[in-house]
Design an enzyme around this catalytic site. Structure first.
Site, short mmCIF file in Angstrom:
data_model
loop_
_atom_site.label_atom_id
_atom_site.label_comp_id
_atom_site.label_asym_id
_atom_site.label_seq_id
_atom_site.Cartn_x
_atom_site.Cartn_y
_atom_site.Cartn_z
N HIS A 56 0.84 -1.20 0.00
CA HIS A 56 0.00 0.00 0.00
C HIS A 56 0.88 1.25 0.00
CE1 HIS A 56 -2.82 -3.09 1.52
NE2 HIS A 56 -3.64 -2.46 0.71
N HIS A 83 -4.70 -5.71 -6.29
CA HIS A 83 -4.54 -6.93 -5.50
C HIS A 83 -5.89 -7.41 -4.98
CE1 HIS A 83 -4.08 -3.61 -2.62
NE2 HIS A 83 -4.58 -4.44 -1.71
N CYS A 119 -12.78 -5.84 6.56
CA CYS A 119 -12.18 -6.14 5.26
C CYS A 119 -10.91 -6.95 5.50
CB CYS A 119 -11.77 -4.86 4.53
SG CYS A 119 -13.12 -3.76 4.12
N HIS A 130 -7.55 -9.42 3.26
CA HIS A 130 -6.92 -9.95 2.06
C HIS A 130 -6.74 -11.45 2.23
CE1 HIS A 130 -5.49 -5.78 2.51
NE2 HIS A 130 -5.59 -5.73 1.20
N GLU A 171 -10.01 -9.56 13.86
CA GLU A 171 -10.36 -8.15 13.95
C GLU A 171 -11.48 -7.88 14.94
OE1 GLU A 171 -11.68 -4.69 10.80
OE2 GLU A 171 -10.25 -6.22 10.16
N TYR A 193 -12.42 -1.34 -6.73
CA TYR A 193 -12.34 0.10 -6.50
C TYR A 193 -10.88 0.53 -6.40
CZ TYR A 193 -10.99 -0.46 -1.64
OH TYR A 193 -10.30 -0.77 -0.50
N GLU A 236 -5.54 2.68 -2.32
CA GLU A 236 -6.13 1.34 -2.25
C GLU A 236 -6.53 1.01 -3.68
OE1 GLU A 236 -6.32 -0.95 -0.13
OE2 GLU A 236 -6.40 -0.10 1.88
N GLU A 239 -8.10 -2.39 -5.25
CA GLU A 239 -8.47 -3.76 -4.91
C GLU A 239 -9.59 -4.31 -5.77
OE1 GLU A 239 -7.24 -3.71 -0.21
OE2 GLU A 239 -9.34 -3.37 -0.69
N TRP A 293 -14.80 2.82 -0.09
CA TRP A 293 -15.33 1.54 -0.57
C TRP A 293 -16.72 1.28 -0.02
CZ3 TRP A 293 -10.93 2.10 2.34
CH2 TRP A 293 -10.96 1.64 3.66
#
Length: 180
Positions: free
Chosen positions: A29, A36, A71, A73, A91, A108, A118, A120, A165
Site C-alpha cells: 500500500h 490486488h 475487510c 486480504h 479483527e 475500486y 487502495e 483492490e 469503498w
C-alpha cells in the site's frame, strides 16, 4: 502479521483479475499500489441490524472513518471463506455463519488524504453472527449495530465520514437487497 506470526502477503492481480504474484501487505500500500485481491464483509445480527466499525486512529489509511464490518486480504492459496473467518476472529472476535458473496465483481481504487492508494478487486460478502464483537484495538476504534436503511442514509448524507469503498458498496443494488 498473520495468526502464525509470518508477515502477511497479498495476492497481486492483472487487469483480468488473474494472480500474477504476491507482495508483503506491509509494503504493497503506497502511492502506486498495484491491483490486488481483497474482500469486504458486512455482518448482520439476528435482528437484521448491520455491524459498522470505525477504523482505529492508528490505521495507516482512512483512520477514524466509519466502514463496513471488516475487510481483509486472502493469502496465497487461501479461500475467501477461510480468509473471512480468520479476519472476523482476528479483527472482531466474531464467529460468522451464512457467508454469501453478494457483489462478486466489486473493484475500486481510492486515494487516502496521505496519498496512499487502495487498488483492490474486492468481492463483497454478507454474513451473520449471534454475538457482539470484541474488537482488536489496533483495528477498530468503535462499532455500532444499525438498521441498513439508516446506514445507507448516513453514507448518502455524509460520505466524507465513511470509507470510500463503503460508499461505493452501498450503491450496489445486490448489497442493498442482501442487507434488507
Amino acid at each position: 502479521m498473520s495468526e502464525n506470526s509470518t508477515p502477511e502477503r497479498v495476492v497481486l492481480l492483472d487487469e483480468q483479475h488473474q494472480p500474477t504474484g504476491t507482495a508483503l501487505k506491509s509494503e504493497v500500500h503506497t502511492e502506486a499500489t498495484p491491483l490486488h485481491l481483497a474482500f469486504s464483509c458486512h455482518v448482520l445480527n439476528p435482528d437484521g441490524r448491520v455491524l459498522v466499525t470505525r477504523r482505529a486512529l492508528s490505521k495507516r489509511t482512512w483512520p477514524g472513518v466509519w466502514s463496513n464490518s471488516f475487510c481483509g486480504h486472502p493469502g496465497p492459496h487461501e479461500s475467501f471463506e477461510d480468509a473471512i473467518a480468520r479476519r472476523a476472529r482476528q479483527e472482531l472476535g466474531l464467529e460468522i455463519r451464512n457467508l454469501t458473496v453478494v457483489v462478486p465483481e466489486f473493484q475500486y481504487r481510492a486515494t487516502d488524504a496521505t496519498g496512499v492508494v487502495e487498488n483492490e478487486f474486492c468481492p463483497v460478502f454478507v454474513a451473520v453472527t449471534d454475538t457482539d464483537p470484541q474488537p482488536a484495538e489496533s483495528e477498530v476504534a468503535e462499532y455500532a449495530w444499525t438498521a441498513p436503511r439508516d446506514l445507507i442514509a448516513a453514507v448518502e448524507s455524509a460520505p466524507y465520514a465513511f470509507s470510500p469503498w463503503l460508499g461505493d458498496q452501498v450503491r450496489e443494488p445486490a448489497l442493498r437487497e442482501a442487507l434488507g
